[in-house]
Scaffold this motif. Structure first.
Motif, short mmCIF file in Angstrom:
data_model
loop_
_atom_site.label_atom_id
_atom_site.label_comp_id
_atom_site.label_asym_id
_atom_site.label_seq_id
_atom_site.Cartn_x
_atom_site.Cartn_y
_atom_site.Cartn_z
N GLN A 22 4.82 -4.13 2.12
CA GLN A 22 5.77 -3.05 1.85
C GLN A 22 5.63 -2.00 2.95
OE1 GLN A 22 5.18 -1.56 -2.09
NE2 GLN A 22 6.19 -3.31 -3.05
N ARG A 38 14.01 -5.65 -10.37
CA ARG A 38 13.11 -4.50 -10.56
C ARG A 38 12.96 -4.18 -12.04
NH1 ARG A 38 9.66 -1.73 -11.38
NH2 ARG A 38 8.98 0.23 -10.42
N THR A 80 9.70 -4.37 -14.59
CA THR A 80 9.29 -3.24 -15.41
C THR A 80 9.15 -3.65 -16.87
OG1 THR A 80 10.34 -1.65 -13.91
CG2 THR A 80 9.89 -0.91 -16.16
N ALA A 106 5.23 6.07 -6.90
CA ALA A 106 4.88 4.85 -6.17
C ALA A 106 3.76 5.14 -5.18
CB ALA A 106 6.11 4.32 -5.43
N GLU A 132 9.91 6.22 -9.31
CA GLU A 132 11.02 5.29 -9.45
C GLU A 132 11.62 5.26 -10.85
OE1 GLU A 132 10.02 1.42 -8.09
OE2 GLU A 132 9.26 2.11 -6.16
N LEU A 160 15.81 3.79 -14.13
CA LEU A 160 15.62 3.71 -12.68
C LEU A 160 16.31 4.90 -12.04
CD1 LEU A 160 14.61 2.12 -10.20
CD2 LEU A 160 16.77 0.86 -10.25
N GLY A 167 14.38 6.24 -6.91
CA GLY A 167 13.73 4.94 -7.05
C GLY A 167 14.58 3.81 -6.52
N HIS A 206 14.47 3.94 -2.78
CA HIS A 206 13.17 3.48 -2.32
C HIS A 206 13.07 1.97 -2.40
CE1 HIS A 206 8.91 3.74 -1.43
NE2 HIS A 206 8.60 3.11 -2.56
N GLN A 207 13.49 1.38 -3.51
CA GLN A 207 13.44 -0.06 -3.67
C GLN A 207 14.36 -0.77 -2.67
OE1 GLN A 207 11.69 -2.32 -5.58
NE2 GLN A 207 10.34 -0.58 -5.98
N THR A 208 15.51 -0.16 -2.39
CA THR A 208 16.44 -0.72 -1.41
C THR A 208 15.80 -0.76 -0.02
OG1 THR A 208 18.36 0.07 -2.65
CG2 THR A 208 18.72 -0.51 -0.34
N ALA A 221 13.20 -3.53 0.03
CA ALA A 221 13.82 -4.86 0.03
C ALA A 221 14.43 -5.19 1.39
CB ALA A 221 14.88 -4.94 -1.06
#
Length: 356
Positions: A39, A70, A74, A123, A130, A145, A149, A152-154, A157
């Protein structure tokens, strides 16, 4: 439809080197271990798409798929934390951009919030919170979400997708590619000398997720389709025409994460291309245990949510080498091995544009 999907593939495990025409250990002797992308600490540099930049492919991150993965992760974390704290619950489900769970004993609400505090913790790699908690409805905990968040996840990824794409391009021998982001969810691949960008794009966007899962024998698969699915199972299909359904246990026995290396080779007779792969020590030990406990039962080999084989476990499998065989062409075997070596994409990608 390719031969890869026309056949019922057969999974054969290499118990001894004399069973095949090559020494499996020497086949992988010079192969480096697969390095999974870490990451990122910060997001990748964003560039603007220029139509005059020459041959290129523009890929888009499937946001719905990324969000779904995601939230399902969770949901699994919530189940694990509540069961570990011995707190009763029901109604655990994904809804929109949230995961909700109902605590059965109102007196345990505060204990549940404490047990689930890691869900809303910032995180570790970016300090972003997130998930947020909405507990306004009595007994119901709703984890949402956040916009931060999602962003951040995008970013994570996209960065991981770029690493996988670069590895696949290198494995394919594509010379001098440039791989960059164009905006929040776009990846631009600029390359010259590729005769068919569509074929390249199809390889780069294949999810590449491999798993081994037991087949649920508690009921006939058609009863599950026409009635109610057993808890902890789902129906997956082959890509035959017509598709063949299988009732599959959701629990993953072995996954692509346990594959250290994979290569295209030939079977013992030397007349059929196959894919040979090597497992890590954890995968070898875990699969030995599972197969010892399930001798005589079938299990499914699943690639990108399609069943490609359903062999019966004849004996405990204790070798660290495996072989996937079928009526492959040489190129098909190479493509499958490439997917296993470079690892799966963290989320689905779609081809938004091709320009020659």
């Amino acid at each position: 439809m390719s031969h890869f999907w026309r056949l019922k593939m057969m999974l054969t495990w290499l118990a001894v080197a004399t069973a095949i025409v090559f020494d499996a250990s020497s086949l992988f002797a010079a192969s480096p271990q697969v390095v999974r992308p870490a990451q990122p600490v910060g997001g990748p540099t964003v560039v603007q798409l220029n139509q005059q930049d020459g041959p290129h492919i523009l890929l888009r991150l499937d946001m719905a798929d990324m969000i779904d993965r995601r939230l399902r992760a969770t949901r699994g974390d919530i189940r694990t934390l509540l069961m570990g704290a011995k707190i009763g619950f029901n109604g655990l489900a994904v809804s929109g951009k949230a995961v909700q769970v109902r605590i059965t004993d109102p007196a345990q609400i505060d204990a549940a919030k404490t047990a689930l505090s890691p869900i809303t913790a910032p995180a570790a790699d970016g300090g972003v919170r997130e998930m947020t908690l909405d507990g306004s409805e009595p007994g119901l905990l709703n984890f949402l979400l956040s916009d931060e968040g999602l962003k951040h996840q995008t970013s994570i990824a996209i960065a991981q997708c770029i690493e996988v794409i670069k590895n696949r391009l290198q494995e394919l021998g594509v010379a001098g590619p440039v791989v960059q982001t164009t905006d929040q969810d776009g990846i631009l691949i600029q390359t010259a000398g590729v005769p068919d960008l569509q074929i390249l794009g199809n390889i780069l966007t294949r999810p590449g997720r491999l798993s081994f899962q037991l087949i649920d024998l508690s009921m006939p698969v058609m009863d599950a389709i026409n009635g109610r699915l057993p808890v902890g199972s789902l129906v997956l299909y082959t890509q035959d025409d017509p598709p063949i359904p299988y009732l599959i246990e959701k629990r993953v026995v072995l996954s692509d994460k346990n594959v250290l290396d994979a290569k295209a080779s030939y079977n013992a007779q030397g007349d059929e291309p196959v894919v040979v792969f090597r497992l890590d020590s954890k995968g070898t030990a875990w699969f030995r245990q599972i197969t010892a406990q399930n001798v005589g039962k079938p299990f499914a080999v699943i690639l990108d949510d399609s069943v490609i084989s359903a062999p019966v476990i004849r004996e405990p499998i204790d070798s660290g080498f495996g072989q996937i065989s079928g009526n492959f062409t040489v190129q098909e075997a190479k493509n499958i091995a490439l997917l296993l070596r470079t690892g799966p994409l963290p989320a689905r990608l779609t081809i938004a544009e091709e320009a020659r």
